[in-house]
Motif scaffolding. Structure first.
Motif, PDB file in Angstrom:
ATOM      1  N   TYR A   1      -1.348 -14.745  18.217  1.00 30.04           N
ATOM      2  CA  TYR A   1      -0.791 -16.088  18.342  1.00 30.04           C
ATOM      3  C   TYR A   1       0.155 -16.243  17.162  1.00 30.04           C
ATOM      4  N   ILE A   2       1.404 -16.634  17.421  1.00 31.85           N
ATOM      5  CA  ILE A   2       2.408 -16.695  16.358  1.00 31.85           C
ATOM      6  C   ILE A   2       3.027 -18.090  16.277  1.00 31.85           C
ATOM      7  N   THR A   3       3.752 -18.312  15.173  1.00 32.32           N
ATOM      8  CA  THR A   3       4.485 -19.570  15.043  1.00 32.32           C
ATOM      9  C   THR A   3       5.811 -19.425  15.780  1.00 32.32           C
ATOM     10  N   SER A   4       6.219 -20.487  16.447  1.00 31.59           N
ATOM     11  CA  SER A   4       7.482 -20.438  17.182  1.00 31.59           C
ATOM     12  C   SER A   4       8.631 -20.758  16.234  1.00 31.59           C
ATOM     13  N   SER A   5       9.809 -20.321  16.610  1.00 32.35           N
ATOM     14  CA  SER A   5      10.966 -20.566  15.766  1.00 32.35           C
ATOM     15  C   SER A   5      11.647 -21.888  16.110  1.00 32.35           C
ATOM     16  N   VAL A   6      11.312 -22.460  17.251  1.00 36.80           N
ATOM     17  CA  VAL A   6      11.923 -23.721  17.680  1.00 36.80           C
ATOM     18  C   VAL A   6      10.826 -24.787  17.779  1.00 36.80           C
ATOM     19  N   PRO A   7      10.994 -25.906  17.071  1.00 34.97           N
ATOM     20  CA  PRO A   7       9.977 -26.952  17.166  1.00 34.97           C
ATOM     21  C   PRO A   7       9.982 -27.588  18.558  1.00 34.97           C
ATOM     22  N   PRO A   8       8.842 -28.072  19.007  1.00 36.69           N
ATOM     23  CA  PRO A   8       8.803 -28.739  20.307  1.00 36.69           C
ATOM     24  C   PRO A   8       9.551 -30.069  20.252  1.00 36.69           C
ATOM     25  N   GLN A   9       9.981 -30.522  21.407  1.00 32.36           N
ATOM     26  CA  GLN A   9      10.682 -31.801  21.506  1.00 32.36           C
ATOM     27  C   GLN A   9       9.649 -32.929  21.632  1.00 32.36           C
ATOM     28  N   VAL A  10       9.888 -34.008  20.918  1.00 30.72           N
ATOM     29  CA  VAL A  10       9.010 -35.182  21.008  1.00 30.72           C
ATOM     30  C   VAL A  10       9.851 -36.408  21.351  1.00 30.72           C
TER      31      VAL A  10
ATOM     32  N   GLY B   1       4.848 -37.060  15.123  1.00 36.68           N
ATOM     33  CA  GLY B   1       5.246 -35.864  14.381  1.00 36.68           C
ATOM     34  C   GLY B   1       6.638 -35.986  13.791  1.00 36.68           C
ATOM     35  N   LEU B   2       7.085 -37.217  13.594  1.00 36.09           N
ATOM     36  CA  LEU B   2       8.412 -37.466  13.015  1.00 36.09           C
ATOM     37  C   LEU B   2       8.246 -37.969  11.587  1.00 36.09           C
ATOM     38  N   LYS B   3       9.313 -37.862  10.806  1.00 40.49           N
ATOM     39  CA  LYS B   3       9.277 -38.277   9.403  1.00 40.49           C
ATOM     40  C   LYS B   3      10.122 -39.529   9.209  1.00 40.49           C
ATOM     41  N   LEU B   4       9.702 -40.351   8.275  1.00 38.86           N
ATOM     42  CA  LEU B   4      10.466 -41.541   7.919  1.00 38.86           C
ATOM     43  C   LEU B   4      11.547 -41.133   6.937  1.00 38.86           C
ATOM     44  N   GLY B   5      12.782 -41.417   7.286  1.00 39.70           N
ATOM     45  CA  GLY B   5      13.917 -41.086   6.420  1.00 39.70           C
ATOM     46  C   GLY B   5      14.239 -42.259   5.506  1.00 39.70           C
ATOM     47  N   GLY B   6      15.503 -42.604   5.437  1.00 40.87           N
ATOM     48  CA  GLY B   6      15.941 -43.699   4.588  1.00 40.87           C
ATOM     49  C   GLY B   6      15.619 -45.055   5.203  1.00 40.87           C
ATOM     50  N   ILE B   7      15.399 -46.000   4.320  1.00 40.90           N
ATOM     51  CA  ILE B   7      15.162 -47.386   4.751  1.00 40.90           C
ATOM     52  C   ILE B   7      16.316 -48.212   4.217  1.00 40.90           C
ATOM     53  N   ILE B   8      17.036 -48.834   5.119  1.00 41.40           N
ATOM     54  CA  ILE B   8      18.175 -49.678   4.744  1.00 41.40           C
ATOM     55  C   ILE B   8      17.778 -51.117   5.042  1.00 41.40           C
ATOM     56  N   TYR B   9      17.823 -51.955   4.013  1.00 41.01           N
ATOM     57  CA  TYR B   9      17.474 -53.367   4.196  1.00 41.01           C
ATOM     58  C   TYR B   9      18.727 -54.159   4.529  1.00 41.01           C
ATOM     59  N   GLN B  10      18.562 -55.071   5.481  1.00 39.70           N
ATOM     60  CA  GLN B  10      19.683 -55.884   5.949  1.00 39.70           C
ATOM     61  C   GLN B  10      19.199 -57.325   6.081  1.00 39.70           C
TER      62      GLN B  10
ATOM     63  N   PRO C   1      13.712 -32.855  18.067  1.00 40.12           N
ATOM     64  CA  PRO C   1      12.749 -31.875  17.560  1.00 40.12           C
ATOM     65  C   PRO C   1      11.663 -32.519  16.695  1.00 40.12           C
ATOM     66  N   LYS C   2      10.436 -32.032  16.870  1.00 39.48           N
ATOM     67  CA  LYS C   2       9.312 -32.506  16.059  1.00 39.48           C
ATOM     68  C   LYS C   2       9.616 -32.216  14.594  1.00 39.48           C
ATOM     69  N   GLY C   3       9.271 -33.160  13.717  1.00 40.47           N
ATOM     70  CA  GLY C   3       9.533 -33.001  12.289  1.00 40.47           C
ATOM     71  C   GLY C   3      10.855 -33.589  11.858  1.00 40.47           C
ATOM     72  N   SER C   4      11.634 -34.135  12.806  1.00 37.72           N
ATOM     73  CA  SER C   4      12.933 -34.739  12.479  1.00 37.72           C
ATOM     74  C   SER C   4      12.731 -36.026  11.700  1.00 37.72           C
ATOM     75  N   THR C   5      13.801 -36.436  11.032  1.00 40.48           N
ATOM     76  CA  THR C   5      13.767 -37.640  10.198  1.00 40.48           C
ATOM     77  C   THR C   5      14.461 -38.799  10.914  1.00 40.48           C
ATOM     78  N   ILE C   6      13.803 -39.944  10.927  1.00 40.36           N
ATOM     79  CA  ILE C   6      14.351 -41.169  11.529  1.00 40.36           C
ATOM     80  C   ILE C   6      14.607 -42.174  10.408  1.00 40.36           C
ATOM     81  N   ASP C   7      15.854 -42.671  10.346  1.00 36.48           N
ATOM     82  CA  ASP C   7      16.211 -43.709   9.383  1.00 36.48           C
ATOM     83  C   ASP C   7      16.002 -45.069  10.033  1.00 36.48           C
ATOM     84  N   LEU C   8      15.604 -46.044   9.221  1.00 33.84           N
ATOM     85  CA  LEU C   8      15.314 -47.375   9.761  1.00 33.84           C
ATOM     86  C   LEU C   8      16.147 -48.437   9.049  1.00 33.84           C
ATOM     87  N   VAL C   9      16.629 -49.395   9.830  1.00 31.89           N
ATOM     88  CA  VAL C   9      17.275 -50.593   9.291  1.00 31.89           C
ATOM     89  C   VAL C   9      16.233 -51.697   9.411  1.00 31.89           C
TER      90      VAL C   9
END
Length: 190
Positions: free
Chosen positions: A105-114, A135-144, A169-177
């Motif tokens: 059983y090995i690690t894949s080179s492409v993360p799964p889509q979420v 499985g996503l990461k919190l990126g930048g937070i922009i206050y408005q 892709p799983k592990g991607s970063t999402i920025d929030l306003v």
């Protein structure tokens, strides 16, 4: 009846019985010897631990031992490099014979889509939990400035607004306003 008992007492009977016993013993000895040779009884390799070894290195190790490998499944793990062995069957230390298949059983080179969750109008705390669950990461937070205090106004991926339900892709970063209220004060209790 006396003819039968005379036959069982005759030299001919004991001669045939001895030949039959010798043939049966020879047959079983031959079968055991053949099976021992055919199955390479007592000849084995001790299987090394292949966990966290690159597939290329594991392939070389198994080839040197005259063993085959079969990749059963792959799983994405951001902590390990792609094509790294994460499990094996039989286990490390097992006695295996020449030509045996080792299942990897090995690690894949492409993360799964979420799927991107709908974070708009959720609190920042709620949004963090939802991102983590996907499985996503919190990126930048922009206050408005907005009437909503500490709630999500918009979600972005790679600088562009992203719609809920989009696949990334799983592990991607999402920025929030995030809204800070009309007077510009951020609710720090949340």
């Amino acid at each position: 009846m006396s003819e039968l008992t005379d036959f069982f007492k005759s030299k001919l009977f004991f001669k045939n019985l001895a030949i039959a016993v010798v043939l049966v013993i020879a047959f079983f000895w031959g079968a055991v010897t053949f099976l021992s040779y055919y199955t390479r009884h007592g000849e084995y390799y001790i299987l090394p631990d292949l966990n966290k070894v690159s597939l290329t290195k594991a392939e070389g190790m198994l080839k040197d031992m005259h063993l085959n490998y079969v990749i059963i499944d792959s799983e994405y793990d951001a902590k390990l490099p792609p094509q790294t062995v994460i499990n094996q069957n039989p286990y490390a230390g097992a006695h295996v014979k020449y030509g045996r298949n080792i299942y990897l059983y090995i690690t894949s080179s492409v993360p799964p889509q979420v799927e991107v969750p709908n974070l708009v109008d959720k609190s920042l705390r709620q949004a963090k939990g939802m991102l983590e669950n996907q499985g996503l990461k919190l990126g930048g937070i922009i206050y408005q400035t907005d009437q909503c205090v500490d709630c999500i106004l918009r979600q972005a991926y790679k600088g562009k607004t992203i719609a809920p339900g989009a696949m990334i892709p799983k592990g991607s970063t999402i920025d929030l306003v995030v809204g800070r209220g009309l007077n510009g004060a951020i609710d720090s209790t949340k």
